[in-house]
Design a protein around this motif. Structure first.
Motif, PDB file in Angstrom:
ATOM      1  N   THR A 395       0.845  -1.171   0.000  1.00 51.16           N
ATOM      2  CA  THR A 395       0.000   0.000   0.000  1.00 51.16           C
ATOM      3  C   THR A 395       0.891   1.235   0.000  1.00 51.16           C
ATOM      4  O   THR A 395       2.036   1.189   0.434  1.00 51.16           O
ATOM      5  CB  THR A 395      -0.899   0.012   1.247  1.00 51.16           C
ATOM      6  N   PRO A 396       0.357   2.355  -0.511  1.00 53.01           N
ATOM      7  CA  PRO A 396       1.185   3.566  -0.551  1.00 53.01           C
ATOM      8  C   PRO A 396       1.465   4.094   0.849  1.00 53.01           C
ATOM      9  O   PRO A 396       0.724   3.842   1.794  1.00 53.01           O
ATOM     10  CB  PRO A 396       0.342   4.542  -1.361  1.00 53.01           C
ATOM     11  N   LEU A 397       2.554   4.823   0.935  1.00 54.56           N
ATOM     12  CA  LEU A 397       2.955   5.340   2.244  1.00 54.56           C
ATOM     13  C   LEU A 397       2.113   6.541   2.653  1.00 54.56           C
ATOM     14  O   LEU A 397       1.953   6.830   3.826  1.00 54.56           O
ATOM     15  CB  LEU A 397       4.426   5.765   2.188  1.00 54.56           C
ATOM     16  N   THR A 398       1.626   7.261   1.683  1.00 49.31           N
ATOM     17  CA  THR A 398       0.920   8.505   2.010  1.00 49.31           C
ATOM     18  C   THR A 398      -0.508   8.417   1.518  1.00 49.31           C
ATOM     19  O   THR A 398      -0.884   7.510   0.778  1.00 49.31           O
ATOM     20  CB  THR A 398       1.599   9.702   1.333  1.00 49.31           C
ATOM     21  N   GLY A 399      -1.292   9.411   1.929  1.00 44.93           N
ATOM     22  CA  GLY A 399      -2.652   9.502   1.422  1.00 44.93           C
ATOM     23  C   GLY A 399      -3.550   8.448   2.021  1.00 44.93           C
ATOM     24  O   GLY A 399      -3.690   8.349   3.232  1.00 44.93           O
ATOM     25  N   LEU A 400      -4.097   7.620   1.133  1.00 42.81           N
ATOM     26  CA  LEU A 400      -5.069   6.636   1.587  1.00 42.81           C
ATOM     27  C   LEU A 400      -4.388   5.535   2.384  1.00 42.81           C
ATOM     28  O   LEU A 400      -3.237   5.215   2.156  1.00 42.81           O
ATOM     29  CB  LEU A 400      -5.769   6.041   0.373  1.00 42.81           C
ATOM     30  N   GLY A 401      -5.165   4.975   3.283  1.00 45.56           N
ATOM     31  CA  GLY A 401      -4.626   3.854   4.047  1.00 45.56           C
ATOM     32  C   GLY A 401      -4.086   4.298   5.397  1.00 45.56           C
ATOM     33  O   GLY A 401      -4.541   5.276   5.977  1.00 45.56           O
ATOM     34  N   HIS A 402      -3.070   3.560   5.857  1.00 48.13           N
ATOM     35  CA  HIS A 402      -2.578   3.781   7.209  1.00 48.13           C
ATOM     36  C   HIS A 402      -1.374   4.712   7.200  1.00 48.13           C
ATOM     37  O   HIS A 402      -0.537   4.651   6.305  1.00 48.13           O
ATOM     38  CB  HIS A 402      -2.157   2.460   7.839  1.00 48.13           C
ATOM     39  N   THR A 403      -1.303   5.503   8.239  1.00 46.20           N
ATOM     40  CA  THR A 403      -0.111   6.317   8.428  1.00 46.20           C
ATOM     41  C   THR A 403       0.551   5.986   9.754  1.00 46.20           C
ATOM     42  O   THR A 403       1.550   6.588  10.117  1.00 46.20           O
ATOM     43  CB  THR A 403      -0.463   7.817   8.392  1.00 46.20           C
ATOM     44  N   HIS A 404      -0.006   5.059  10.479  1.00 48.11           N
ATOM     45  CA  HIS A 404       0.577   4.624  11.753  1.00 48.11           C
ATOM     46  C   HIS A 404       0.894   3.126  11.667  1.00 48.11           C
ATOM     47  O   HIS A 404       0.408   2.442  10.773  1.00 48.11           O
ATOM     48  CB  HIS A 404      -0.411   4.908  12.891  1.00 48.11           C
ATOM     49  N   PRO A 405       1.671   2.653  12.615  1.00 49.03           N
ATOM     50  CA  PRO A 405       2.064   1.241  12.549  1.00 49.03           C
ATOM     51  C   PRO A 405       0.867   0.290  12.502  1.00 49.03           C
ATOM     52  O   PRO A 405      -0.113   0.477  13.212  1.00 49.03           O
ATOM     53  CB  PRO A 405       2.864   1.035  13.831  1.00 49.03           C
ATOM     54  N   VAL A 406       1.006  -0.700  11.644  1.00 46.65           N
ATOM     55  CA  VAL A 406      -0.044  -1.712  11.507  1.00 46.65           C
ATOM     56  C   VAL A 406       0.381  -2.923  12.333  1.00 46.65           C
ATOM     57  O   VAL A 406       1.312  -3.631  11.982  1.00 46.65           O
ATOM     58  CB  VAL A 406      -0.244  -2.106  10.026  1.00 46.65           C
ATOM     59  N   TYR A 407      -0.307  -3.132  13.441  1.00 43.56           N
ATOM     60  CA  TYR A 407       0.055  -4.251  14.314  1.00 43.56           C
ATOM     61  C   TYR A 407      -0.772  -5.492  14.048  1.00 43.56           C
ATOM     62  O   TYR A 407      -0.499  -6.542  14.611  1.00 43.56           O
ATOM     63  CB  TYR A 407      -0.096  -3.837  15.788  1.00 43.56           C
ATOM     64  N   CYS A 430      -8.797  -0.655   7.726  1.00 39.76           N
ATOM     65  CA  CYS A 430      -8.987  -0.627   6.277  1.00 39.76           C
ATOM     66  C   CYS A 430      -9.243  -2.035   5.767  1.00 39.76           C
ATOM     67  O   CYS A 430      -8.709  -3.009   6.282  1.00 39.76           O
ATOM     68  CB  CYS A 430      -7.753  -0.073   5.558  1.00 39.76           C
ATOM     69  N   GLY A 431     -10.074  -2.090   4.742  1.00 38.62           N
ATOM     70  CA  GLY A 431     -10.275  -3.346   4.032  1.00 38.62           C
ATOM     71  C   GLY A 431      -9.671  -3.213   2.650  1.00 38.62           C
ATOM     72  O   GLY A 431      -9.856  -2.204   1.969  1.00 38.62           O
ATOM     73  N   LEU A 437      -3.716  -3.027  -3.873  1.00 39.56           N
ATOM     74  CA  LEU A 437      -3.420  -2.407  -2.589  1.00 39.56           C
ATOM     75  C   LEU A 437      -3.166  -0.914  -2.734  1.00 39.56           C
ATOM     76  O   LEU A 437      -2.682  -0.267  -1.818  1.00 39.56           O
ATOM     77  CB  LEU A 437      -2.186  -3.075  -1.957  1.00 39.56           C
ATOM     78  N   THR A 438      -3.485  -0.355  -3.893  1.00 38.55           N
ATOM     79  CA  THR A 438      -3.218   1.073  -4.053  1.00 38.55           C
ATOM     80  C   THR A 438      -4.195   1.927  -3.254  1.00 38.55           C
ATOM     81  O   THR A 438      -3.867   3.030  -2.847  1.00 38.55           O
ATOM     82  CB  THR A 438      -3.317   1.476  -5.528  1.00 38.55           C
ATOM     83  N   GLN A 439      -5.390   1.435  -3.057  1.00 39.19           N
ATOM     84  CA  GLN A 439      -6.301   2.181  -2.191  1.00 39.19           C
ATOM     85  C   GLN A 439      -7.233   1.204  -1.491  1.00 39.19           C
ATOM     86  O   GLN A 439      -7.552   0.147  -2.032  1.00 39.19           O
ATOM     87  CB  GLN A 439      -7.100   3.190  -2.988  1.00 39.19           C
ATOM     88  N   PRO A 440      -7.648   1.552  -0.287  1.00 43.20           N
ATOM     89  CA  PRO A 440      -8.492   0.624   0.468  1.00 43.20           C
ATOM     90  C   PRO A 440      -9.902   0.545  -0.115  1.00 43.20           C
ATOM     91  O   PRO A 440     -10.429   1.521  -0.641  1.00 43.20           O
ATOM     92  CB  PRO A 440      -8.505   1.219   1.872  1.00 43.20           C
ATOM     93  N   GLN A 441     -10.475  -0.653  -0.032  1.00 44.68           N
ATOM     94  CA  GLN A 441     -11.854  -0.813  -0.477  1.00 44.68           C
ATOM     95  C   GLN A 441     -12.817  -0.205   0.546  1.00 44.68           C
ATOM     96  O   GLN A 441     -13.875   0.262   0.197  1.00 44.68           O
ATOM     97  CB  GLN A 441     -12.177  -2.303  -0.643  1.00 44.68           C
TER      98      GLN A 441
END
Lengths: 693, 141
Positions: A395-407, A430-431, A437-441
């Motif tokens: 998934t991209p680092l910025t924008g959509l999705g997570h910006t914090h650690p995914v545990y 996110c789903g 994986l470019t953007q969450p569903q």
């Protein structure tokens, strides 16, 4: 040459003689003519002289021409000698005489002038007229065939020039050429002879040394490699790949414990019986736990911590472990996932990389080749065991999705419709579609329900029940476990269900695990949670569909938060990092703690003490301080006999449990009913007040 | 071990060999070029490997084999390795031919040859051959 010069000289001499004769005759006739007229008409000398002159001129002219014709007849043999044809034929004759002894090429030259087109094949046969050596002609023939191609190109233009200039001049260079050619042929023949001799010698050796040797000599070694070539080959990617693959196979072959050629009629020479006692074991009798394998790679496991472990649902011998970064190796990838094989003890089957610490990883239950992971950077990654070590998708680092650690990540759904669900510590869930994986569903942010000081909710783990992919629990840093819905449903919005929360832990919840429940009694609502408050708790989760009804029955009004307390509290002596139900035995679960113990519990037997406990044997060169803590525990899902743990020292340890703790062989229905009875008794009597049977 | 994090891929490859060699019972490792039969890499006591492999067909005299491998010079050793490579290479080719005769589209990949004294594991690839000789367990028949 000399002959010709002589001829020319002879001709010159003859011409000179002719001239002299003509002059003589002319002077005679002139004298006769001059006498008669001059004697008759003597008084006009001037006229006489002039006439004499004219006559002289005429005579000289006529007489000269006549003399030439005569001389031609007389000198015909000499003339014929100077004719180019005859000379050439003479030169050619000599030429042919010598060249025929020398080589086929020259024979060609001889015949070329007359019939240029059909020369080549015929002339080849003349080779045998002069066998170069007493050795077999078969060899020389084969050599001859090889070399004619070299010889032919120069001969052809020469033959052409011969036919073009049918002149005596060509005779000289022709001869010179043939001499040069002769030298070269001599040389070639010498070489051929040497080669043949060598071959003969080799053949003789062949015969003497036998058939095996002969076949070896024939094909081997084709050519010795130079040091540079060797280096080039051994450093090529192909070679690396081959070594990688083949040594893996070899190691598997060597690691195989059972010897298929074992002969039991022979005296047993080994001490295999003793290994029941030897080695690292825990528990007793049928509840024994035995360490069966440890996985550590000097290159990739060093100075990393294990952040998650998962067994492959498809291949029971494979398990993966994800690792955090190695602070002493800044050039290595920060995060890695290693796939270990039970049949390959000393190295990982696969190594996958990521640019950030991997905090969680899991085999896809729907595709045996895919591995999903969550990174400290907030990325969700997808690796493919068919591809190289880099993630095939992320998934991209910025924008959509997570910006914090995914545990925590999971794949939920069915074989044909499944999603990756990920949650990060900022509350974002996110789903994702596995294909993109470019953007969450789907995306939502979890917030703490109303009567709370802060809205922020920091999930550390999430768990889906077996039956429902739209409902899940998250364990939070504050210690509360919240039920969440992925979608809006009757009585509840998507997100944290505000009506129920499971409060009991006083420190961050490290794991939440639903009961796998594959038995006659549905125990799918039992949940284990492990926490840093030194305890594991057993919960009975309310079914999401029934939540509103239950809440209506228990609480006075909808919207009032009802707090659920745990059924059982297993208090330990250290922080508990992980707890997991056995996939097979309904009452069995295992936990790992900060002091390095793996404990096995069977709540149908005992709820105060573990039935077995064991600590992984330490690595020989491992640290002694702060190296024991175990972070994760995972059961092998199909048999439930093996479990793997790993922790701060980066070493994965696999244990095998006795028949009362795992394995499908003696699974009884009573175990399910006794768990059910225990749960209902606790529910009836009260919280934590009951000791187990 | 020193700091292995600086290890290059090449070292890592060598490490793989060392690890194979370090396995209990492993006597020798040999890597050949599939096309030419050139020796690309050797490890362990290839002398021992050759002696025993060449004499495995005559089990009666296999006992005296391992003793005389130590005193030979490096050139003799090299010749020994070449000879061994020849044997392995020929064996692989013969097997490959056999497999091809059985099924044209088939190819040999792994060969485990158990003799009275040892086991040879040979992995073939379109480009390379890896052969390992190791001792068998004591009570195997």
């Amino acid at each position: 040459m000399q002959q010709r010069r002589d001829e020319i000289l002879a001709k010159k001499a003859k011409l000179a003689e002719l001239k002299r004769q003509r002059e003589l005759r002319a002077s005679q006739s002139a004298g006769r003519g001059s006498i008669t007229p001059s004697e008759l008409i003597s008084p006009m000398p001037g006229r006489h002289t002039s006439r004499h002159d004219i006559e002289n001129l005429i005579n000289s002219l006529v007489g000269d021409s006549r003399s030439v014709s005569v001389s031609t007849g007389m000198n015909s043999p000499a003339r014929r000698g100077s004719r180019p044809n005859s000379v050439l034929s003479g030169g050619e004759l000599s030429n042919a005489a010598t060249s025929e002894f020398q080589a086929p090429a020259n024979a060609q030259v001889v015949t070329t002038p007359s019939q240029p087109q059909i020369l080549s094949t015929v002339s080849l046969k003349t080779v045998y007229e002069c066998p170069p050596s007493p050795v077999k002609e078969v060899f020389s023939y084969s050599k001859g065939v090889q070399t004619t191609e070299e010889w032919l190109p120069p001969t052809r233009p020469r033959a052409a020039s011969d036919s073009d200039l049918e002149d005596t001049v060509t005779a000289t260079p022709n001869k010179r050429l043939s001499r040069r050619e002769r030298d070269r042929e001599e040389e070639l023949r010498e070489n051929i002879r040497k080669e043949i001799e060598e071959e003969l010698k080799a053949a003789k050796e062949l015969v003497t040394e036998g058939t095996l040797k002969s076949s070896a000599k024939e094909n081997f070694p084709v050519r010795a490699l130079t040091a540079e070539e060797l280096k080039a080959v051994t450093q090529s990617d192909d070679f690396m790949d081959f070594v990688e693959r083949s040594t893996k196979v070899i190691e598997k072959a060597l690691d195989e414990e059972y010897d298929i050629l074992t002969d039991y009629t022979l005296q047993a020479a080994n001490l295999d019986d003793d290994d029941e006692q030897s080695g690292n074991t825990g528990g007793k009798g049928r509840r024994k736990v035995r360490e069966i394998a440890q996985f550590y790679d000097e290159r990739w496991s060093k100075k990393r911590m294990i952040s998650s472990i998962d067994f492959s649902p498809k291949f029971p011998e494979l398990l993966l472990a994800s690792y955090t970064k190695n602070p002493t190796a800044p050039h290595d990838p920060d995060g890695i996932v290693q796939v270990w094989n039970m049949h390959l003890h000393d190295r990982p089957e696969f190594v996958f990389h990521a640019q950030s610490d991997i905090l969680t990883a899991k085999f896809s239950p729907f595709h045996p080749n895919l591995i999903i992971g969550g990174a400290y950077s907030g990325q969700v990654l997808l690796w493919d065991t068919r591809a190289r070590s880099a993630p095939v998708q992320k998934t991209p680092l910025t924008g959509l999705g997570h910006t914090h650690p995914v545990y925590s990540v999971d794949i939920v759904g069915t074989q044909n419709a499944n999603n990756i669900i990920s949650c990060s510590t900022d509350g974002a869930v996110c789903g994702w579609s596995v294909d993109m994986l470019t953007q969450p569903q789907e995306a939502m942010t979890l917030v703490t329900p109303p009567p709370a000081k802060y809205e922020d909710l920091s999930p550390t783990c999430l768990a889906f029940p077996q039956a429902d992919p739209t409902f899940f629990l998250v364990g939070s840093e504050e210690g509360t476990i919240y039920p969440c819905h992925r979608y809006d449903r009757a009585g509840a919005k998507a997100g944290v269900d505000a009506r129920v929360s499971y409060k009991g832990h006083a420190a961050p919840v490290m794991s939440v695990d639903f009961h796998p429940s594959k038995g006659p009694v549905d125990l799918g609502d039992l949940v284990l949670s492990a926490s840093l408050d030194w305890s594991v708790k057993l919960w009975k989760v309310r079914a999401p569909a029934a939540t509103s009804a239950v809440v209506a029955a228990v609480g006075s009004a909808v919207g009032t938060e009802s707090q659920v307390t745990p059924l059982l509290d297993f208090v330990r002596e250290d922080v508990v990092y992980d707890a997991a139900w056995s996939p097979i035995k309904p009452g069995v679960f295992s936990l790992v703690d900060g002091s390095g113990w793996l404990e096995l519990w069977d709540i149908t037997v005992e709820t105060e003490e573990p039935v077995a406990r064991i600590s992984p044997s330490a690595r020989k060169d491992g640290r002694t301080m702060l190296s024991k803590s175990l972070n994760k525990i995972a059961w092998e899902p199909s048999e439930g006999k093996r479990l793997a743990t790993g922790g701060i020292d980066g070493q994965v340890t696999v244990f095998e449990v006795g028949p009362d703790l795992g394995g499908k062989e003696n699974l009884k229905n009573e175990e399910w009913t006794s768990v059910k009875k225990l749960v209902s008794r606790i529910e009836a009597v009260g919280v934590n007040g009951v000791t187990a049977v | 071990m020193a700091d292995n994090s600086e290890m290059t891929d090449f070292d890592y490859i060598n490490k793989n060999f060392d690890r194979v060699l370090g396995k209990p019972g492993v006597k020798a490792v040999l890597v050949l070029d599939r096309e030419t039969g050139n020796v690309l890499k050797t490890g362990g006591n290839t002398e021992l490997f050759r002696k025993e492999s060449s004499e495995s067909s005559k089990p009666s005299i296999s006992n005296d084999a391992p003793s005389d491998g130590t005193t030979e010079t490096s050139t003799a050793e090299r010749e020994g390795v070449d000879e061994l490579a020849t044997l392995v290479w020929n064996y692989v080719n013969v097997t490959e031919q056999f497999v091809q005769d059985l099924n044209k589209e088939d190819t040999a990949r792994l060969q485990r040859l158990r003799t009275a004294t040892q086991e040879l594991v040979i992995i073939t690839d379109p480009k390379f051959i890896l052969a390992v000789a190791h001792d068998t367990k004591p009570n195997s028949g």
